[in-house]
Design a protein around this motif. Structure first.
Motif, PDB file in Angstrom:
ATOM      1  N   THR A 130       5.698   3.957   0.960  1.00 30.35           N
ATOM      2  CA  THR A 130       5.264   2.454   1.395  1.00 30.35           C
ATOM      3  C   THR A 130       7.001   1.182   1.372  1.00 30.35           C
TER       4      THR A 130
ATOM      5  N   ARG B 173       0.520  -1.164  -0.094  1.00 34.27           N
ATOM      6  CA  ARG B 173      -0.152  -0.033   0.131  1.00 34.27           C
ATOM      7  C   ARG B 173       0.560   1.535   0.106  1.00 34.27           C
TER       8      ARG B 173
ATOM      9  N   GLU C 154       1.308   5.074   1.562  1.00 33.44           N
ATOM     10  CA  GLU C 154       0.648   5.433   2.425  1.00 33.44           C
ATOM     11  C   GLU C 154       0.955   6.952   2.102  1.00 33.44           C
TER      12      GLU C 154
ATOM     13  N   SER D 173      10.424   0.706   4.492  1.00 33.13           N
ATOM     14  CA  SER D 173       9.708   1.719   3.528  1.00 33.13           C
ATOM     15  C   SER D 173      10.638   2.365   3.169  1.00 33.13           C
TER      16      SER D 173
ATOM     17  N   GLY E  77      -1.417   5.035  -4.618  1.00 29.69           N
ATOM     18  CA  GLY E  77      -2.440   5.989  -3.266  1.00 29.69           C
ATOM     19  C   GLY E  77      -3.496   6.860  -3.750  1.00 29.69           C
TER      20      GLY E  77
ATOM     21  N   SER F 132       2.786   0.261  -6.673  1.00 33.58           N
ATOM     22  CA  SER F 132       2.401   0.935  -5.238  1.00 33.58           C
ATOM     23  C   SER F 132       1.437   2.185  -6.085  1.00 33.58           C
TER      24      SER F 132
ATOM     25  N   GLY G  69      -8.084  -0.382   3.453  1.00 38.07           N
ATOM     26  CA  GLY G  69      -7.035  -1.424   4.642  1.00 38.07           C
ATOM     27  C   GLY G  69      -7.042  -2.359   4.815  1.00 38.07           C
TER      28      GLY G  69
ATOM     29  N   VAL H 256       5.104  10.553   0.354  1.00 41.76           N
ATOM     30  CA  VAL H 256       4.495   9.101  -0.138  1.00 41.76           C
ATOM     31  C   VAL H 256       5.645   8.317   0.636  1.00 41.76           C
TER      32      VAL H 256
ATOM     33  N   PHE I 168       0.511  11.790   2.772  1.00 39.43           N
ATOM     34  CA  PHE I 168       0.486  12.193   4.035  1.00 39.43           C
ATOM     35  C   PHE I 168       0.386  13.670   3.191  1.00 39.43           C
TER      36      PHE I 168
ATOM     37  N   SER J   6      -3.541  13.370   3.942  1.00 41.52           N
ATOM     38  CA  SER J   6      -4.214  12.569   2.501  1.00 41.52           C
ATOM     39  C   SER J   6      -5.541  13.728   1.838  1.00 41.52           C
TER      40      SER J   6
END
Length: 185
Positions: A53, A35, A37, A84, A114, A112, A145, A51, A39, A41
């Motif tokens: 992952t 996924r 992520e 990550s 988002g 990935s 999720g 970002v 921030f 969002s």
């Protein structure tokens, strides 16, 4: 002898069922990688967006694609969190309100993605003097999720149906065999 045959056939059916389930999980895990992520969002134009992952793996690297926002590619490198990678970009000041897709391609071949929702402050972007406050409604699927409204995964549905069918067939065979054995004694 019949007890041994029943035990072996039950064990074989259980092994096949578990094997089907594990094989599907492994195939599904290899599809997406991980996924992404994002921030924050929900952000305003001009905000620096970060970002991260785990799809790229430990000490991995990747390239981010935020062209949907009008941003050139950006790079991701190992971050401070275990396994990550992290990257960042700045949302353009001229971006319209809405939901935008951000994707990452890892050097290991995994991908990935988002979403980031862009919103303008109240009174910005064409609302001046109208006395009307702009309302931005979220759109698209909710990424929670676990489950949620991301949409059906046909592979998982097909595997679930196959497992249920195998269990039903095995149960039917077992019941027929018991009935036949009861009539024979």
């Amino acid at each position: 002898m019949r007890t041994t045959a029943r035990l072996l056939s039950s064990a074989a059916l259980a092994t096949a069922t578990i094997g089907l389930g594990l094989g599907a999980s492994a195939a599904h895990a290899e599809d997406g990688g991980g996924r992404l992520e994002v921030f924050p969002s929900t952000a305003e134009p001009g905000t620096t967006i970060t970002v991260n992952t785990t799809a790229c793996g430990k000490d991995g690297h990747g390239t981010g694609d935020a062209r949907s926002l009008g941003v050139d590619e950006f790079h991701l490198s190992p971050g401070s969190h275990r396994d990550s990678v992290v990257g960042e970009f700045q949302a353009p000041h001229s971006i319209e309100s809405g939901s935008y897709r951000v994707e990452v391609r890892c050097k290991n071949g995994k991908r990935s993605s988002g979403d980031v929702v862009m919103r303008h402050k109240s009174g910005d972007r064409g609302n001046e003097g109208s006395g009307e406050q702009r309302r931005d409604e979220p759109s698209g699927h909710v990424r929670t999720g676990l489950g949620g409204s991301v949409g059906p995964d046909t592979t998982q549905i097909a595997v679930g149906v196959a497992v249920l069918a195998a269990a039903a067939a095995g149960g039917t065979l077992l019941l027929r065999r018991r009935a036949r054995d009861a009539q024979g004694s």
